[in-house]
Motif scaffolding. Structure first.
Motif, short mmCIF file in Angstrom:
data_model
loop_
_atom_site.label_atom_id
_atom_site.label_comp_id
_atom_site.label_asym_id
_atom_site.label_seq_id
_atom_site.Cartn_x
_atom_site.Cartn_y
_atom_site.Cartn_z
N LEU A 244 77.56 -3.22 19.45
CA LEU A 244 77.88 -1.80 19.42
C LEU A 244 78.11 -1.39 17.97
O LEU A 244 78.82 -2.10 17.24
CB LEU A 244 79.15 -1.53 20.22
CG LEU A 244 79.01 -1.03 21.65
CD1 LEU A 244 80.38 -0.76 22.23
CD2 LEU A 244 78.17 0.23 21.72
N TRP B 103 74.80 11.54 10.84
CA TRP B 103 74.18 10.65 11.83
C TRP B 103 72.69 10.87 11.82
O TRP B 103 72.22 12.00 11.71
CB TRP B 103 74.75 10.95 13.22
CG TRP B 103 76.03 10.23 13.49
CD1 TRP B 103 77.23 10.47 12.90
CD2 TRP B 103 76.22 9.15 14.39
NE1 TRP B 103 78.17 9.61 13.38
CE2 TRP B 103 77.58 8.79 14.31
CE3 TRP B 103 75.39 8.46 15.26
CZ2 TRP B 103 78.12 7.75 15.07
CZ3 TRP B 103 75.93 7.43 16.02
CH2 TRP B 103 77.29 7.08 15.91
N VAL C 8 73.25 3.54 19.72
CA VAL C 8 74.41 3.66 20.60
C VAL C 8 73.96 3.72 22.05
O VAL C 8 74.48 3.01 22.92
CB VAL C 8 75.24 4.90 20.22
CG1 VAL C 8 76.31 5.16 21.27
CG2 VAL C 8 75.87 4.71 18.86
N LEU D 225 81.99 8.85 22.40
CA LEU D 225 81.61 8.31 21.09
C LEU D 225 82.44 9.00 20.02
O LEU D 225 82.28 10.19 19.78
CB LEU D 225 80.12 8.57 20.84
CG LEU D 225 79.59 8.23 19.45
CD1 LEU D 225 79.70 6.75 19.19
CD2 LEU D 225 78.16 8.68 19.31
N ARG E 118 79.96 0.80 16.79
CA ARG E 118 81.37 1.11 16.56
C ARG E 118 82.09 1.07 17.90
O ARG E 118 81.44 1.07 18.95
CB ARG E 118 81.52 2.49 15.92
CG ARG E 118 81.00 3.63 16.75
CD ARG E 118 81.32 4.94 16.13
NE ARG E 118 80.71 5.05 14.80
CZ ARG E 118 80.96 6.04 13.96
NH1 ARG E 118 81.81 6.99 14.29
NH2 ARG E 118 80.38 6.09 12.79
N ARG F 83 70.59 6.09 14.78
CA ARG F 83 71.93 5.59 15.14
C ARG F 83 72.33 6.06 16.52
O ARG F 83 72.99 5.33 17.28
CB ARG F 83 72.93 6.03 14.07
CG ARG F 83 72.58 5.45 12.71
CD ARG F 83 73.46 6.01 11.63
NE ARG F 83 74.85 5.68 11.82
CZ ARG F 83 75.85 6.33 11.20
NH1 ARG F 83 75.56 7.31 10.37
NH2 ARG F 83 77.08 5.98 11.42
N ILE G 87 83.58 2.14 21.23
CA ILE G 87 83.26 3.28 22.09
C ILE G 87 84.33 3.34 23.17
O ILE G 87 84.82 2.29 23.63
CB ILE G 87 81.87 3.10 22.73
CG1 ILE G 87 80.82 2.84 21.66
CG2 ILE G 87 81.51 4.29 23.59
CD1 ILE G 87 80.04 4.00 21.22
#
Lengths: 238, 393
Positions: free
Chosen positions: A100, A154, A162, A146, A102, A158, A104
């Motif tokens: 991932l 972004w 995700v 998110l 980041r 990206r 989530i």
């Protein structure tokens, strides 16, 4: 629109918490009761405390991303009154993604967040067949959240990363709970739902592209929420 | 539009798309209807009343196509580009006309200009005469036959009588002209007998017209000679410049050989006006999104009014509200979250979704030149789109 975007903009450093939280073991709240942290600051400080934290593994993400997730989690819990909020560090098991990008979040909103226009028509038709009037109380569905900061940029790539790492719906056993569901608050509702659909996930949710809730934090702690679909989904007739 | 499709004559593909000053235009209403009905290509009607463009609520033909639309039609083999200037030059001004023929064309143009100039001069004269009569009644108090040496009639100064005199005076003037030997004099006098007030008007009218050479008109202008001679002898023969607006028979451009894969190749097979259907139209980097949405049978219009690239309609815009405000970006192009938030907010406010999308793996950032150069492998690349709606919280 900048004519020539810099090749790699510096990663955002949201200053979510004052510098004092860098030593969580000696949080000022513990030593000096007069110097009170805000609820959010306390929440983030506590989550870093190994004794108090309920998060299972030590996450490998940069602290600012982790704090971002925590701030959003705090917001959806106490401002938007979501329940059963979990933080996910790993991709969903049903996907082939490696990681991932980041942390989530996933959570259960107090009421249904999104109704696809086709489902809306279907529900209204059912209502009419059953001789009822008005809009029924639809069961809430778990949503992905998110966390982002307004100063980030972004790219499509990206967002695709995700989405590729997320299943349609968060699985029940994934993620580590930040705010566990209050006992019995959710289950009856869910059983009523599963009576109709025969599954936890409604057929509408399964047939539609994935969706997540893009939460964007600004420096003044404003958080805005936008639903992002992974594909072409016609807009709601609101 | 839809009602006309049934009665519309059949349209043969490929359709010529005329390129004029980097705009892609369609002039044939059947082509426009056909493209709209069969290929859901809309374009924008830009034809307006030249005299009062601000009075136009609806524009007419010609139809201007977005470069994306022209490119798509070329790629599908439905249309081909005709460089209008080049086709005109080669087809009309070039080998098409011989020296003799060209001279005759110029000759006829000049003749028509003379006729038109005389018309204008006649009308100005008539205006002047009517105006003077309205103002001064019978302004010409000099007896008509005074200078001809005929019987001295007392001129009537009564204002009201002027209108009645209009008829008889013409009748009087006609025999005067016919008198032999004095042909020029009365005619000139009739002109220069204007009162001092009228002198200004005539000066204004004639300020920019060349000196009257009524005698030399006749041999140069056989058409004018065949017309009835002007009632008023005062003719300012200003030769107007005639711009031909039609040509007959119309120039026809042969379509390039039907080869959908290489539409860009030229096909100058005949000596007819060669169609320089050269390279594909250059398109902005948002073109992959345009093509993707078009493949998904959306109707696309320019998105300026919503600050985006395209507005996507699920059907003909005459029947449907639009669904999406579309923004095409490169795959790696960094987009500010404010744009997503603003687009999502605006879209929800107008009951639409904000759709952002681009080609997977494309590096073309926005505004960094045309996304050209990779035409071959651009085909069939995946396009990913994301729809943004307000979360309602």
């Amino acid at each position: 629109m900048s004519a020539s975007p810099s090749p790699q903009p510096p990663p955002p450093q949201p200053t979510l918490v004052p510098a004092t939280e860098s030593s969580p073991a000696h949080s000022p709240a513990n030593t000096h009761p007069d110097f009170s942290l805000s609820s959010l600051q306390q929440f983030i400080a506590d989550s870093q405390d190994p004794q108090k934290s309920k998060l299972d593994p030590k996450p490998t993400y940069p602290p600012e991303l982790h704090h971002l997730a925590l701030q959003v989690a705090h917001n959806i819990r106490f401002q938007q009154e979501w329940t059963d909020i979990r933080v996910h560090y790993r991709p969903s098991a049903r996907t082939t993604a490696a990681a991932l990008p980041r942390p989530i979040l996933s959570g259960l909103p107090p009421r249904r967040l999104y109704v696809h226009p086709d489902e809306q028509i279907d529900v209204l038709r059912q209502q009419r067949e059953q001789g009822k009037a008005g809009w029924p109380d639809l069961a809430a569905e778990r949503e992905w959240v998110l966390p982002t900061h307004l100063r980030e940029t972004w790219a499509l790539r990206r967002f695709a990363e995700v989405f590729d790492a997320l299943a349609t719906v968060p699985a029940e056993d994934e993620g580590s709970g930040l705010f566990p569901a209050p006992n019995g608050a959710r289950r009856p509702q869910q059983s009523q739902q599963s009576q109709q659909q025969g599954d936890d996930v409604s057929k509408w949710r399964r047939s539609q592209p994935k969706r997540l809730l893009l939460s964007t934090v600004d420096d003044d702690s404003t958080v805005v929420y936008y639903i992002v679909h992974d594909g072409i989904v016609k807009p709601r007739q609101n | 539009m839809a009602s006309t499709t049934a009665a519309a004559p059949p349209v043969n593909e490929p359709i010529p798309i005329f390129k004029v000053a980097h705009k892609y235009l369609l002039y044939d209403v059947n082509h426009i209807t056909y493209l709209r009905a069969q290929h859901h290509i809309l374009g924008v009607l830009i034809g307006s009343l030249p005299q009062a463009p601000q009075q136009n609520v609806f524009q007419g033909i010609p139809l201007e196509l977005m470069p994306e639309e022209a490119r798509l039609l070329c790629e599908k083999g439905v249309g081909y580009i005709v460089d209008d200037v080049e086709a005109h030059r080669s087809g009309f001004l070039g080998a098409g006309l011989g020296v003799e023929e060209r001279k005759r064309v110029w000759e006829s143009l000049r003749a028509r200009g003379k006729v038109a100039g005389e018309e204008v001069g006649k009308r100005a004269e008539e205006r002047r005469r009517v105006g003077l009569e309205r103002r001064y009644g019978d302004w010409n108090d000099v007896p008509e036959d005074m200078l001809t040496g005929g019987g001295s009639r007392p001129g009537s100064r009564a204002g009201g009588a002027g209108r009645k005199k209009k008829g008889p005076r013409r009748e009087v003037a006609a025999p005067v002209v016919a008198e032999p030997g004095e042909k020029k004099v009365p005619v000139r006098q009739n002109n220069s007998a204007n009162s001092a007030d009228a002198e200004h008007t005539s000066e204004d009218e004639l300020l920019f017209s060349p000196p009257s050479t009524s005698d030399s008109t006749a041999p140069l202008n056989p058409n004018a000679a065949s017309q009835p001679p002007p009632t008023s002898s005062h003719t300012s023969t200003e030769t107007l410049a005639i711009t031909p607006t039609t040509s007959y028979p119309p120039l026809t451009a042969p379509p390039p050989p039907p080869n959908p894969t290489t539409v860009g190749s030229t096909g100058p097979t005949t000596t007819e006006p060669t169609t320089t259907s050269s390279t594909l139209p250059p398109v902005p980097p948002s073109y992959p999104l345009f093509r993707h949405l078009h493949e998904n049978s959306y109707f696309l219009t320019p998105g300026l009014r919503f600050g985006c690239h395209y507005t996507a309609y699920p059907g003909d815009p005459l029947r449907f509200h639009s669904h999406f405000l579309c923004r095409g970006v490169g795959w790696e192009k960094e987009v500010e979250l404010k744009e997503l938030v603003g687009g999502g907010r605006l879209g929800t406010g107008v009951k639409k979704g904000f759709l952002i999308g681009g080609e997977v793996g494309s590096f073309a950032g926005e505004g960094e030149g045309e996304g050209e150069g990779e035409d071959g492998d651009e085909e069939g690349r995946e396009v990913r789109t994301f729809c943004v709606e307000w979360g309602g919280m």
